[in-house]
Design a protein around this motif. Structure first.
Motif, PDB file in Angstrom:
ATOM      1  N   LEU A 102      46.843  -3.840  17.894  1.00  0.00           N
ATOM      2  CA  LEU A 102      46.853  -2.390  18.125  1.00  0.00           C
ATOM      3  C   LEU A 102      46.161  -2.032  19.436  1.00  0.00           C
ATOM      4  CD1 LEU A 102      46.161  -1.027  14.532  1.00  0.00           C
ATOM      5  CD2 LEU A 102      48.279  -0.870  15.838  1.00  0.00           C
ATOM      6  N   TRP A 103      45.009  -2.629  19.703  1.00  0.00           N
ATOM      7  CA  TRP A 103      44.306  -2.356  20.948  1.00  0.00           C
ATOM      8  C   TRP A 103      45.108  -2.814  22.156  1.00  0.00           C
ATOM      9  CZ3 TRP A 103      41.115   1.241  21.775  1.00  0.00           C
ATOM     10  CH2 TRP A 103      40.199   1.638  20.822  1.00  0.00           C
ATOM     11  N   VAL A 111      47.679  -0.178  22.804  1.00  0.00           N
ATOM     12  CA  VAL A 111      47.082   0.969  23.502  1.00  0.00           C
ATOM     13  C   VAL A 111      46.860   0.620  24.974  1.00  0.00           C
ATOM     14  CG1 VAL A 111      44.983   2.390  23.669  1.00  0.00           C
ATOM     15  CG2 VAL A 111      46.027   1.954  21.442  1.00  0.00           C
ATOM     16  N   TYR A 112      46.387  -0.578  25.216  1.00  0.00           N
ATOM     17  CA  TYR A 112      46.151  -1.055  26.577  1.00  0.00           C
ATOM     18  C   TYR A 112      47.460  -1.063  27.371  1.00  0.00           C
ATOM     19  CZ  TYR A 112      44.668  -4.197  30.331  1.00  0.00           C
ATOM     20  OH  TYR A 112      44.393  -4.743  31.547  1.00  0.00           O
ATOM     21  N   LEU A 125      50.100   0.738  26.799  1.00  0.00           N
ATOM     22  CA  LEU A 125      50.497   2.134  27.037  1.00  0.00           C
ATOM     23  C   LEU A 125      49.744   2.715  28.231  1.00  0.00           C
ATOM     24  CD1 LEU A 125      50.756   3.597  23.420  1.00  0.00           C
ATOM     25  CD2 LEU A 125      52.603   3.349  25.091  1.00  0.00           C
ATOM     26  N   ALA A 126      48.451   2.407  28.343  1.00  0.00           N
ATOM     27  CA  ALA A 126      47.659   2.907  29.472  1.00  0.00           C
ATOM     28  C   ALA A 126      48.156   2.323  30.788  1.00  0.00           C
ATOM     29  CB  ALA A 126      46.182   2.572  29.265  1.00  0.00           C
TER      30      ALA A 126
END
Length: 145
Positions: free
Chosen positions: A120-121, A124-125, A127-128
């Motif tokens: 999950l992290w 998110v990474y 996506l950033a």
């Protein structure tokens, strides 16, 4: 450095150049020391030296954060670019971020199975980093570099 060479070729002092260009002595000193110059400063210097501004922009690092082009950039692009205003630095940063993120994801567990939280992290990474890349692409299409 090119400004200093051009000035010395004409046998001008920094004060003389500052007066002719309508700039402060400190600005001339900063530019000659290799610090970034605004587009307005470069225009003034190019005019005094009677050369095309492109000759200076090739060799003098330029900041143009206050230009109208950068003022009208949407917030998502400004935030996405993380303050970068030069394309080469931005592209290198994206590549480095991707490599570091991938290395951390693959080797961060030191042999442990990859957890769902890590996945999950990493999402998110990604996506950033994607947001960062999208902001660069937007600036490319608008010709801001």
């Amino acid at each position: 450095m090119i400004v200093k060479k051009l000035r010395e070729k004409k046998h001008w002092s920094q004060e003389q150049l500052a007066n002719m260009a309508g700039l402060s002595l400190r600005t001339i000193q900063r530019v000659e020391a290799g610090n970034p110059a605004s587009k307005e400063t470069l225009k003034s210097l190019a005019s005094v030296f009677e050369i095309d501004i492109s000759e200076l922009t090739k060799r003098v690092k330029m900041i143009d954060i206050k230009s109208e082009d950068w003022q009208s950039v949407p917030l998502w692009v400004s935030v996405g670019l993380l303050g970068f205003k030069e394309r080469t630095e931005t592209i290198l940063s994206i590549a480095l971020l991707l490599l570091c993120g991938l290395a951390f994801f693959l080797y961060g567990g030191w042999g442990e199975p990859i957890s769902m939280q890590a996945v999950l992290w990493f999402g998110v990474y990604l996506l950033a980093v994607g947001w960062f890349a999208a902001a660069v692409r937007w600036a490319d299409t608008k010709g801001l570099w």
